[in-house]
Design a protein around this motif. Sequence first.
Motif, PDB file in Angstrom:
ATOM      1  N   ALA A 140     -10.824  -3.662   8.310  1.00 51.07           N
ATOM      2  CA  ALA A 140     -11.200  -2.285   8.604  1.00 51.07           C
ATOM      3  C   ALA A 140      -9.995  -1.462   9.059  1.00 51.07           C
ATOM      4  N   GLY A 141      -9.043  -2.119   9.709  1.00 54.00           N
ATOM      5  CA  GLY A 141      -7.845  -1.409  10.132  1.00 54.00           C
ATOM      6  C   GLY A 141      -6.895  -1.108   8.999  1.00 54.00           C
ATOM      7  N   ALA A 142      -7.091  -1.778   7.862  1.00 51.34           N
ATOM      8  CA  ALA A 142      -6.172  -1.615   6.737  1.00 51.34           C
ATOM      9  C   ALA A 142      -6.739  -0.786   5.592  1.00 51.34           C
ATOM     10  N   PHE A 143      -8.074  -0.702   5.489  1.00 49.95           N
ATOM     11  CA  PHE A 143      -8.691  -0.060   4.328  1.00 49.95           C
ATOM     12  C   PHE A 143      -9.757   0.961   4.735  1.00 49.95           C
ATOM     13  N   ALA A 144      -9.871   1.991   3.916  1.00 53.21           N
ATOM     14  CA  ALA A 144     -10.882   3.020   4.170  1.00 53.21           C
ATOM     15  C   ALA A 144     -12.288   2.518   3.869  1.00 53.21           C
ATOM     16  N   GLU A 145     -12.401   1.555   2.953  1.00 53.86           N
ATOM     17  CA  GLU A 145     -13.704   0.973   2.616  1.00 53.86           C
ATOM     18  C   GLU A 145     -13.626  -0.536   2.867  1.00 53.86           C
ATOM     19  N   PRO A 146     -13.745  -0.945   4.120  1.00 51.73           N
ATOM     20  CA  PRO A 146     -13.529  -2.355   4.477  1.00 51.73           C
ATOM     21  C   PRO A 146     -14.707  -3.244   4.103  1.00 51.73           C
ATOM     22  N   TRP A 147     -14.425  -4.543   4.075  1.00 53.88           N
ATOM     23  CA  TRP A 147     -15.462  -5.545   3.862  1.00 53.88           C
ATOM     24  C   TRP A 147     -16.127  -5.865   5.195  1.00 53.88           C
ATOM     25  N   SER A 148     -17.405  -6.142   5.126  1.00 52.94           N
ATOM     26  CA  SER A 148     -18.160  -6.429   6.341  1.00 52.94           C
ATOM     27  C   SER A 148     -17.950  -7.872   6.787  1.00 52.94           C
TER      28      SER A 148
ATOM     29  N   VAL B 242      -3.429  -4.250  -8.521  1.00 55.34           N
ATOM     30  CA  VAL B 242      -2.916  -3.157  -7.692  1.00 55.34           C
ATOM     31  C   VAL B 242      -3.165  -1.853  -8.438  1.00 55.34           C
ATOM     32  N   ALA B 243      -3.495  -0.812  -7.680  1.00 53.46           N
ATOM     33  CA  ALA B 243      -3.708   0.498  -8.287  1.00 53.46           C
ATOM     34  C   ALA B 243      -2.430   0.980  -8.958  1.00 53.46           C
ATOM     35  N   GLU B 244      -2.584   1.551 -10.126  1.00 48.40           N
ATOM     36  CA  GLU B 244      -1.418   1.962 -10.917  1.00 48.40           C
ATOM     37  C   GLU B 244      -0.561   2.988 -10.182  1.00 48.40           C
ATOM     38  N   ASP B 245      -1.180   3.798  -9.330  1.00 46.03           N
ATOM     39  CA  ASP B 245      -0.423   4.845  -8.643  1.00 46.03           C
ATOM     40  C   ASP B 245       0.073   4.418  -7.264  1.00 46.03           C
ATOM     41  N   ASN B 246      -0.105   3.149  -6.900  1.00 44.52           N
ATOM     42  CA  ASN B 246       0.362   2.658  -5.597  1.00 44.52           C
ATOM     43  C   ASN B 246       1.810   2.198  -5.725  1.00 44.52           C
ATOM     44  N   LEU B 247       2.725   3.142  -5.676  1.00 45.99           N
ATOM     45  CA  LEU B 247       4.129   2.842  -5.949  1.00 45.99           C
ATOM     46  C   LEU B 247       4.734   1.899  -4.919  1.00 45.99           C
TER      47      LEU B 247
ATOM     48  N   TYR C  80     -10.547   1.054 -12.912  1.00 50.52           N
ATOM     49  CA  TYR C  80     -11.013  -0.085 -12.111  1.00 50.52           C
ATOM     50  C   TYR C  80     -11.363   0.314 -10.679  1.00 50.52           C
ATOM     51  N   TYR C  81     -10.553   1.184 -10.084  1.00 49.13           N
ATOM     52  CA  TYR C  81     -10.778   1.601  -8.708  1.00 49.13           C
ATOM     53  C   TYR C  81     -11.469   2.965  -8.679  1.00 49.13           C
ATOM     54  N   SER C  82     -12.325   3.151  -7.681  1.00 46.27           N
ATOM     55  CA  SER C  82     -13.032   4.415  -7.510  1.00 46.27           C
ATOM     56  C   SER C  82     -12.556   5.104  -6.239  1.00 46.27           C
TER      57      SER C  82
ATOM     58  N   ASP D 264      -6.736   3.337 -12.740  1.00 43.87           N
ATOM     59  CA  ASP D 264      -6.488   2.075 -13.438  1.00 43.87           C
ATOM     60  C   ASP D 264      -5.871   1.053 -12.486  1.00 43.87           C
ATOM     61  N   ALA D 265      -6.162  -0.212 -12.759  1.00 39.25           N
ATOM     62  CA  ALA D 265      -5.542  -1.309 -12.011  1.00 39.25           C
ATOM     63  C   ALA D 265      -4.579  -2.049 -12.916  1.00 39.25           C
ATOM     64  N   LEU D 266      -3.441  -2.442 -12.364  1.00 42.46           N
ATOM     65  CA  LEU D 266      -2.499  -3.292 -13.076  1.00 42.46           C
ATOM     66  C   LEU D 266      -2.743  -4.736 -12.637  1.00 42.46           C
ATOM     67  N   VAL D 267      -2.750  -5.647 -13.591  1.00 37.26           N
ATOM     68  CA  VAL D 267      -2.855  -7.069 -13.296  1.00 37.26           C
ATOM     69  C   VAL D 267      -1.434  -7.635 -13.251  1.00 37.26           C
ATOM     70  N   LEU D 268      -1.075  -8.212 -12.117  1.00 40.97           N
ATOM     71  CA  LEU D 268       0.261  -8.761 -11.924  1.00 40.97           C
ATOM     72  C   LEU D 268       0.191 -10.273 -11.780  1.00 40.97           C
ATOM     73  N   ARG D 269       1.246 -10.936 -12.211  1.00 35.24           N
ATOM     74  CA  ARG D 269       1.298 -12.393 -12.148  1.00 35.24           C
ATOM     75  C   ARG D 269       2.661 -12.844 -11.629  1.00 35.24           C
TER      76      ARG D 269
END
Length: 292
Positions: free
Chosen positions: A17-25, A98-103, A123-125, A132-137
């Motif tokens: 919750a401290g890291a994300f605007a839409e946290p997991w419960s 990772v979100a495409e615009d998250n430089l 992928y992300y709303s 769009d999401a980029l898949v990284l490996r």
Amino acid sequence: MSPALCADAARLAALHAGAFAEPWSENEMAALLAMPGVFALTLGEAGLILVRVAADEAEILTLGTGPTHRRRGVAATLVQAAAATVAASGAQTLFLEVAEDNLAAKGLYASLGFAEVGQRTAYYSRGSERIDALVLRRDLNSTAPRPYADGGDRSKRVDRLERLCIERGLRMTEQRRVIARVLSGAHDHPDVEELHRRAHEIDPHISIATVYRTVRLFEESGILTRHDFRQNRSRYEEASETHHDHLIDMKTGAVVEFVDEEIEALQKAIARRLGYRLVDHRLELYAVPADD
């Protein structure tokens, strides 16, 4: 660095919750940690990472740092610790999205050895916006044999079948890359045993179980076509956009591809005569050499 258990779900939810605007419960965290292969690491109250391991692949499910701990190397430390943990368990590749615009995140992951292998559209709303999401490996086993004998830059050497896999959103592990390359170069419709033999010559770590799983995945994705040819074993070829038929040598098992316009026209004519429009067909001829 500390591992987290299901009992730590509340603390993990608070860190998230401290890291994300839409946290997991807390319940979502507990459910994830109860899944096979999922583990979490925390760095005090600075951040957390959740990872899932399945066979020779691992995936970062979430990575977050608190606002007051950012740009201090927390995320990099968590990723490196997770990579070491999954590598020790036998995983060879580590994936994330990772979100495409998250430089900033893209720069971090590039510095940690991740490379782009795919993209997931919208992928992300974010409210009414879709990102769009980029898949990284990241390849974890640096000592594994390279799939290209010439030792060239793999980022510039993508075979057509591998490129199709990436376009369809499949995660391409190093072993899947090898299998895809072998299939791209095969013109004899190999079965799984033969495909395993060829792939094993490139990477001795590839098991026949991995080959079975991979060809099934490729087939389900419409990348491979499976044939039975009355031989009690399935044989595979790259799915083709153009139609062709097969002649099978019953003595040697060799498969010959052919196209005959007269046969094509005759089959359409038969369908019309019977009141149908031909949309597909499969013709297999079983033969022995004429001089036998």
